[in-house]
Design a protein around this motif. Structure first.
Motif: not given
Length: 57
Positions: A45-49, A53-55
């Motif tokens: 979940f944290v990596l997807i968020i 955000i990076k995109m």
């Protein structure tokens, strides 16, 4: 030719992981699996968020 070398290295690495995993690995009990499952859900979940955000930036 380089692609074939890379594929051979990947195949060799996976083969070594399988061999050593079967030889030295031990099965996890249900409590340990549940603990890893909980942490992996949070991490994914944290990596997807973070990727979203990076995109956006």
């Amino acid at each position: 030719m380089t692609l074939l070398i890379i594929l051979a290295c990947v195949f060799g690495g996976v083969a070594l992981m399988v061999i050593f995993g079967e030889k030295y690995g031990k099965p996890m009990d249900e409590e340990q699996q549940a603990s890893y499952s909980k942490w992996l859900r949070i991490l994914v979940f944290v990596l997807i968020i973070a990727a979203i955000i990076k995109m956006m930036v």
